[in-house]
Design an enzyme around this catalytic site. Structure first.
Site, PDB file in Angstrom:
ATOM      1  N   ARG A  73       0.925  -1.086  -0.113  1.00 34.14           N
ATOM      2  CA  ARG A  73      -0.101   0.114   0.051  1.00 34.14           C
ATOM      3  C   ARG A  73       0.880   1.433   0.052  1.00 34.14           C
ATOM      4  O   ARG A  73       2.115   1.293   0.251  1.00 34.14           O
ATOM      5  CB  ARG A  73      -0.935  -0.065   1.176  1.00 34.14           C
ATOM      6  CG  ARG A  73      -0.001   0.168   2.474  1.00 34.14           C
ATOM      7  CD  ARG A  73      -1.037   0.444   3.913  1.00 34.14           C
ATOM      8  NE  ARG A  73      -0.301   0.149   4.960  1.00 34.14           N
ATOM      9  CZ  ARG A  73       0.777   0.886   5.491  1.00 34.14           C
ATOM     10  NH1 ARG A  73       0.970   2.101   4.961  1.00 34.14           N
ATOM     11  NH2 ARG A  73       1.219   0.771   6.741  1.00 34.14           N
ATOM     12  N   GLY A  75       1.848   5.013   1.694  1.00 32.21           N
ATOM     13  CA  GLY A  75       2.011   5.564   3.130  1.00 32.21           C
ATOM     14  C   GLY A  75       3.217   4.906   3.589  1.00 32.21           C
ATOM     15  O   GLY A  75       4.172   4.162   3.091  1.00 32.21           O
ATOM     16  N   ILE A  77       4.655   3.489   7.799  1.00 34.17           N
ATOM     17  CA  ILE A  77       4.628   2.400   8.987  1.00 34.17           C
ATOM     18  C   ILE A  77       3.390   2.766  10.051  1.00 34.17           C
ATOM     19  O   ILE A  77       3.460   4.180  10.097  1.00 34.17           O
ATOM     20  CB  ILE A  77       5.771   2.251   9.712  1.00 34.17           C
ATOM     21  CG1 ILE A  77       5.644   0.800  10.449  1.00 34.17           C
ATOM     22  CG2 ILE A  77       6.280   3.234  10.648  1.00 34.17           C
ATOM     23  CD1 ILE A  77       7.003   0.437  11.239  1.00 34.17           C
ATOM     24  N   THR A  78       2.683   2.026  10.307  1.00 40.38           N
ATOM     25  CA  THR A  78       1.532   1.896  11.173  1.00 40.38           C
ATOM     26  C   THR A  78       1.341   0.701  12.243  1.00 40.38           C
ATOM     27  O   THR A  78       2.207  -0.246  11.628  1.00 40.38           O
ATOM     28  CB  THR A  78       0.195   2.453  10.730  1.00 40.38           C
ATOM     29  OG1 THR A  78      -0.596   2.958  11.532  1.00 40.38           O
ATOM     30  CG2 THR A  78      -0.203   1.395   9.758  1.00 40.38           C
ATOM     31  N   HIS A  80      -1.665  -1.943  13.872  1.00 38.73           N
ATOM     32  CA  HIS A  80      -3.157  -2.326  13.841  1.00 38.73           C
ATOM     33  C   HIS A  80      -3.424  -3.280  14.933  1.00 38.73           C
ATOM     34  O   HIS A  80      -2.140  -3.977  15.382  1.00 38.73           O
ATOM     35  CB  HIS A  80      -3.532  -3.048  12.752  1.00 38.73           C
ATOM     36  CG  HIS A  80      -3.417  -2.335  11.474  1.00 38.73           C
ATOM     37  ND1 HIS A  80      -3.891  -1.201  11.285  1.00 38.73           N
ATOM     38  CD2 HIS A  80      -2.979  -2.589  10.415  1.00 38.73           C
ATOM     39  CE1 HIS A  80      -3.739  -0.467  10.056  1.00 38.73           C
ATOM     40  NE2 HIS A  80      -3.045  -1.573   9.237  1.00 38.73           N
ATOM     41  N   GLY A 197      -6.915   0.409   2.954  1.00 38.73           N
ATOM     42  CA  GLY A 197      -7.853   1.410   3.335  1.00 38.73           C
ATOM     43  C   GLY A 197      -7.505   2.304   4.685  1.00 38.73           C
ATOM     44  O   GLY A 197      -6.666   3.007   4.522  1.00 38.73           O
ATOM     45  N   ALA A 199      -7.702   2.789   9.066  1.00 35.45           N
ATOM     46  CA  ALA A 199      -7.698   2.276  10.537  1.00 35.45           C
ATOM     47  C   ALA A 199      -8.290   3.319  11.321  1.00 35.45           C
ATOM     48  O   ALA A 199      -7.564   4.507  11.406  1.00 35.45           O
ATOM     49  CB  ALA A 199      -6.385   1.708  10.851  1.00 35.45           C
ATOM     50  N   CYS A 215       3.386   6.747  10.686  1.00 30.98           N
ATOM     51  CA  CYS A 215       3.056   7.467   9.347  1.00 30.98           C
ATOM     52  C   CYS A 215       4.353   8.124   9.056  1.00 30.98           C
ATOM     53  O   CYS A 215       4.468   9.075   8.169  1.00 30.98           O
ATOM     54  CB  CYS A 215       1.809   8.138   9.213  1.00 30.98           C
ATOM     55  SG  CYS A 215       0.459   7.249   9.494  1.00 30.98           S
TER      56      CYS A 215
END
Length: 294
Positions: A73, A75, A77-78, A80, A197, A199, A215
């Site tokens: 995707r 963007g 790093i994030t 979840h 998508g 979060a 991010c």
């Protein structure tokens, strides 16, 4: 207007492992491309996992070797995990694809969702996602008793909050009255069909974000519905509200291809594309826009 269906994959004790959900995304994506399924939004919770988009840099990852799943995707790093509502809208868009307009629609649905719970959120120009705006700099509390003029994040390009404890942690941005992201968005468009998508932080343990540079943004943090409203909000509370607003925005959207403006350069074989969507809220310097491939 196009039909839009929602599939609730799993929540709480039935949360879905990231790889399993990614495989399901690809299956639905292929079926949508072949017109075997209508536009579909997968909704779920994940067990704790870090995922890194294509632009993630090494110095934004966990310092302790915590595993990170590299994904396709846009963007950076994030994280979840429990308490976070994840949505993967898989939608066929007209070509040439207007990626920015798709991101704006997701932001709009999430802004409306937060508003229904009584929380005002916004966009920040140059930064995708949904934000709670902080106080003006001159009204924010000093860090460590120091005047904001001495904030090391403003003076040291190599300052790293991961080494400096809770005082600078992304999860404490609300206490510092800084801008804080409540919903992250990172997408990919392949063959004209969207993947990945959003979060939305409902009631997660936001200290998970303190291991990374969320991010890739060092001068803002993260927050949640429960924190901002000062009361417990659950995924079960948010799920029907989010579905309602996603349906209103995505199903009723008048999808249009990206407008391509012809310029003098066009005759030489190049074209300039323009994307729809208006940004509101605070403007940031040196904006980094999360990108997706089309």
């Amino acid at each position: 207007m196009s039909e839009f269906r929602f599939v609730r994959l799993g929540f709480g004790p039935d949360s879905v492992e990231y790889q399993e959900a990614w495989d399901e995304q690809r299956r639905v994506h292929a079926a949508r491309f072949a017109d075997e399924l209508p536009d579909t939004c997968l909704l779920l919770e994940h067990p704790p996992v870090y995922t890194a988009g294509r632009r993630t840099q090494d110095n934004e990852r966990p310092l302790d070797g915590t595993p990170v799943v590299d994904v396709d995707r846009g963007g950076k790093i994030t994280w979840h995990g429990p308490g976070q509502l994840v949505g993967y809208p898989i939608q066929k868009l007209p070509r040439p694809v207007d990626v920015v307009a798709h991101v704006r629609r997701l932001e709009e649905a999430l802004i409306r969702t937060c508003a229904e719970f009584g929380l005002e959120t916004s966009r920040v120009e140059g930064r995708s996602g949904v934000w709670v705006l902080g106080d003006p700099v001159e009204r924010r509390p000093a860090l460590g008793g120091l005047n904001l003029d001495f904030d090391p994040r403003l003076q040291d390009d190599e300052f790293d909050a991961r080494f400096n404890g809770p005082e600078y942690a992304p999860s404490n941005a609300g206490q510092r009255r800084e801008d804080r992201k409540i919903a992250a968005i990172g997408i990919r468009v392949a063959k004209g069909v969207t993947m990945h998508g959003f979060a939305l932080n409902v009631n997660p343990d936001n200290t998970w974000f303190d291991k990374i540079i969320p991010c890739g943004i060092r001068d803002a943090g993260v927050t949640s519905l429960s924190y901002e409203l000062g009361r417990e909000i659950t995924i079960a509370d948010v799920l029907p509200v989010a579905e309602k607003h996603l349906r209103e925005v995505l199903e009723n959207a008048e999808l249009k291809p990206r407008a391509v403006e012809k310029t003098a350069e066009t005759t030489a074989g190049s074209a300039v594309g323009t994307s729809a969507g208006t940004m509101v809220g605070r403007t940031v310097e040196n904006p980094e826009v999360e990108k997706a491939t089309a």
